[in-house]
Motif scaffolding. Structure first.
Motif, mmCIF file in Angstrom:
data_model
loop_
_atom_site.group_PDB
_atom_site.id
_atom_site.type_symbol
_atom_site.label_atom_id
_atom_site.label_comp_id
_atom_site.label_asym_id
_atom_site.label_seq_id
_atom_site.Cartn_x
_atom_site.Cartn_y
_atom_site.Cartn_z
ATOM 1 N N VAL A 1 -29.473 35.329 -49.406
ATOM 2 C CA VAL A 1 -29.476 35.620 -48.068
ATOM 3 C C VAL A 1 -28.027 35.329 -47.128
ATOM 4 O O VAL A 1 -27.811 35.914 -46.460
ATOM 5 C CB VAL A 1 -30.379 34.583 -47.467
ATOM 6 C CG1 VAL A 1 -30.462 34.467 -45.878
ATOM 7 C CG2 VAL A 1 -32.057 34.746 -48.293
ATOM 8 N N LEU A 2 -27.403 34.160 -47.966
ATOM 9 C CA LEU A 2 -26.302 33.971 -47.060
ATOM 10 C C LEU A 2 -25.088 35.047 -47.612
ATOM 11 O O LEU A 2 -24.450 35.205 -46.736
ATOM 12 C CB LEU A 2 -25.569 32.556 -47.798
ATOM 13 C CG LEU A 2 -26.554 31.478 -47.372
ATOM 14 C CD1 LEU A 2 -25.830 30.225 -48.156
ATOM 15 C CD2 LEU A 2 -25.906 30.996 -46.053
ATOM 16 N N LEU A 3 -25.054 35.643 -48.432
ATOM 17 C CA LEU A 3 -24.176 36.741 -49.007
ATOM 18 C C LEU A 3 -24.439 37.811 -48.185
ATOM 19 O O LEU A 3 -23.464 38.579 -47.654
ATOM 20 C CB LEU A 3 -24.183 36.843 -50.429
ATOM 21 C CG LEU A 3 -23.727 36.093 -51.432
ATOM 22 C CD1 LEU A 3 -23.952 36.312 -52.767
ATOM 23 C CD2 LEU A 3 -22.308 35.804 -51.008
ATOM 24 N N PHE A 4 -25.791 38.256 -47.611
ATOM 25 C CA PHE A 4 -25.989 39.248 -47.143
ATOM 26 C C PHE A 4 -25.711 38.946 -45.577
ATOM 27 O O PHE A 4 -25.200 40.021 -44.755
ATOM 28 C CB PHE A 4 -27.622 39.832 -47.300
ATOM 29 C CG PHE A 4 -27.615 40.748 -48.413
ATOM 30 C CD1 PHE A 4 -27.253 42.076 -48.265
ATOM 31 C CD2 PHE A 4 -28.141 40.395 -49.581
ATOM 32 C CE1 PHE A 4 -27.481 42.887 -49.269
ATOM 33 C CE2 PHE A 4 -28.217 40.960 -50.607
ATOM 34 C CZ PHE A 4 -28.067 42.422 -50.493
ATOM 35 N N LEU A 5 -25.884 37.855 -45.067
ATOM 36 C CA LEU A 5 -25.627 37.421 -43.784
ATOM 37 C C LEU A 5 -24.071 37.551 -43.722
ATOM 38 O O LEU A 5 -23.808 38.038 -42.657
ATOM 39 C CB LEU A 5 -25.863 35.961 -43.439
ATOM 40 C CG LEU A 5 -27.659 35.598 -43.283
ATOM 41 C CD1 LEU A 5 -27.709 34.288 -43.137
ATOM 42 C CD2 LEU A 5 -27.741 36.286 -41.985
ATOM 43 N N GLN A 6 -23.289 36.950 -44.699
ATOM 44 C CA GLN A 6 -21.763 37.409 -44.914
ATOM 45 C C GLN A 6 -21.330 38.820 -44.566
ATOM 46 O O GLN A 6 -20.421 39.082 -43.921
ATOM 47 C CB GLN A 6 -21.145 36.471 -45.859
ATOM 48 C CG GLN A 6 -19.544 36.498 -45.740
ATOM 49 C CD GLN A 6 -19.191 35.406 -44.717
ATOM 50 O OE1 GLN A 6 -19.479 35.595 -43.257
ATOM 51 N NE2 GLN A 6 -18.831 34.238 -45.019
ATOM 52 N N TYR A 7 -22.247 39.527 -45.373
ATOM 53 C CA TYR A 7 -21.731 41.060 -45.121
ATOM 54 C C TYR A 7 -21.962 41.398 -43.676
ATOM 55 O O TYR A 7 -21.022 42.270 -43.304
ATOM 56 C CB TYR A 7 -22.748 41.719 -46.057
ATOM 57 C CG TYR A 7 -22.561 43.533 -46.060
ATOM 58 C CD1 TYR A 7 -21.555 44.173 -46.687
ATOM 59 C CD2 TYR A 7 -23.288 44.134 -44.950
ATOM 60 C CE1 TYR A 7 -21.379 45.511 -46.689
ATOM 61 C CE2 TYR A 7 -23.084 45.256 -45.152
ATOM 62 C CZ TYR A 7 -22.246 46.188 -45.794
ATOM 63 O OH TYR A 7 -22.034 47.404 -45.376
ATOM 64 N N VAL A 8 -23.235 41.329 -43.126
ATOM 65 C CA VAL A 8 -23.139 41.671 -41.673
ATOM 66 C C VAL A 8 -22.166 41.116 -40.724
ATOM 67 O O VAL A 8 -21.542 41.828 -40.266
ATOM 68 C CB VAL A 8 -24.691 41.121 -40.989
ATOM 69 C CG1 VAL A 8 -25.212 41.223 -39.679
ATOM 70 C CG2 VAL A 8 -25.953 41.742 -42.106
ATOM 71 N N ASN A 9 -21.850 39.885 -41.174
ATOM 72 C CA ASN A 9 -20.981 39.157 -40.285
ATOM 73 C C ASN A 9 -19.440 39.822 -40.384
ATOM 74 O O ASN A 9 -18.731 39.993 -39.423
ATOM 75 C CB ASN A 9 -20.812 37.673 -40.859
ATOM 76 C CG ASN A 9 -19.869 36.488 -39.850
ATOM 77 O OD1 ASN A 9 -20.089 36.983 -38.614
ATOM 78 N ND2 ASN A 9 -19.263 35.724 -40.482
ATOM 79 N N VAL A 10 -19.119 40.174 -41.790
ATOM 80 C CA VAL A 10 -18.001 40.780 -41.953
ATOM 81 C C VAL A 10 -17.720 42.161 -41.585
ATOM 82 O O VAL A 10 -16.707 42.916 -41.072
ATOM 83 C CB VAL A 10 -17.262 40.570 -43.294
ATOM 84 C CG1 VAL A 10 -15.931 41.015 -43.666
ATOM 85 C CG2 VAL A 10 -17.130 38.965 -43.467
ATOM 86 N N SER A 11 -18.798 43.026 -41.755
ATOM 87 C CA SER A 11 -18.824 44.371 -41.684
ATOM 88 C C SER A 11 -19.409 45.099 -40.425
ATOM 89 O O SER A 11 -19.071 46.081 -40.330
ATOM 90 C CB SER A 11 -19.349 45.047 -43.064
ATOM 91 O OG SER A 11 -18.669 44.511 -44.102
#
Length: 313
Positions: free
Chosen positions: A146-156
């Motif tokens: 969940v955290l990695l996908f949140l970071q993907y949204v946050n960065v991309s």
């Protein structure tokens, strides 16, 4: 703080905690409701509190309300791991912690009805996350996904929070998994772990939803949500006390009734959630709810009776 320094620091801190826990007998003893057979150190999830303190050291002015809430809910959960506290005491501290989170996110500027609904939602997420923490690897691996996908949204896609606010708990999850994602775990997260990371992820999701107005991001917790809600309905149907420990979650049926190895079940939940996250990210419409929730509900309802032992149906 560099990510390598943080990882090494968390690794050393959890090793120190193991010594302390062993000295003070902070352990988890298996019982008839457990999914494990060996006495294991409890409270390894304290690592998320250490990650929170690192975040506070890096930027006190920005993160103090969030970290204060994290520490409030984390410390009371740790005490519950050690002494077993009453539900009334826990809920008071949960409300206090969520109030600090809402202050951090400026939720109190919303209409009172929305604020009340968000209290129910966030506290519900926290408790659901706690209910789902029952086998090796599930909390750490699911949270990491969940955290990695949140970071993907946050960065991309949309920058909704400082990147460290996601990387820090992700690194803590990796360090925790080193000791928990094993056939015979070195430690369990305990309430301090499952409740604290739930608080952290709920805060991140709420911030993302507030900023984007896209409620489909709540599906980043779809797998846990469906299992928790349908299991509660199942237990109500069986006229059981839903606040007592049990072994009726779908993941428990797989691990206990079907004897599927814990790490396989944990990986399955993480992979399914990753698939859901991809669907939400690349098709973030209202149809995502139906396209995700309906198949999950059908699988739960259709498969669970077939997988359960007759005595537990």
């Amino acid at each position: 703080m560099s990510y390598l320094v943080l990882a090494i620091s968390l690794f050393l801190l959890i090793l120190i905690y193991f010594k302390v826990a062993d000295h003070f007998n902070i352990i988890d003893k298996p019982n008839e409701r457990s999914s494990h057979k060996d006495v294991t150190i409890r409270g390894g999830g304290v690592i998320y509190l250490f990650a929170g303190l690192a975040l506070l050291i890096d930027d006190f002015a920005t993160y103090w309300p969030f970290v204060a809430g994290l520490m409030t809910i984390g410390v009371i959960s740790f005490l519950d791991d050690v002494f077993t506290l009453s539900n009334r005491i826990r809920i008071v501290f949960h409300i206090a912690a969520v109030s600090l989170l809402f202050y951090f996110l400026a939720v109190f500027t919303f209409h009172l009805v929305w604020v009340i609904c968000l209290y129910v939602l966030v506290i519900g997420i926290i408790n659901a996350y706690n209910f789902m923490d029952g086998i090796n690897g599930i909390t750490g691996l699911y949270s990491l996904v969940v955290l990695l996908f949140l970071q993907y949204v946050n960065v991309s896609q949309v920058h909704f929070v400082g990147e460290d606010m996601i990387w820090y708990p992700a690194i803590a999850s990796v360090v925790f998994l080193v000791f928990n994602f094993r056939k015979k775990a070195k430690c369990f997260a305990g309430d301090v772990g499952s409740v604290t990371i739930a608080f952290w992820i709920a805060g991140l999701l709420l911030q993302l939803i507030i900023q984007t107005g896209n409620y489909t991001y709540v599906l980043f917790l779809a797998i846990y949500g469906v299992d928790t809600i349908l299991t509660i309905i199942h237990r109500l149907y069986l006229k059981q006390n839903i606040f007592k420990a049990h072994r009726l979650h779908f993941y428990q049926i797989l691990a206990n009734d079907r004897k599927i190895p814990h790490l396989y079940v944990s990986t399955l939940y993480a992979v399914l959630q990753a698939i859901v996250c991809v669907i939400v990210i690349f098709n973030g419409s209202v149809l995502s709810f139906a396209g995700v929730i309906i198949p999950l509900v059908i699988m739960y309802v259709a498969l669970k009776p077939k997988l359960m032992k007759p005595a537990t149906v």
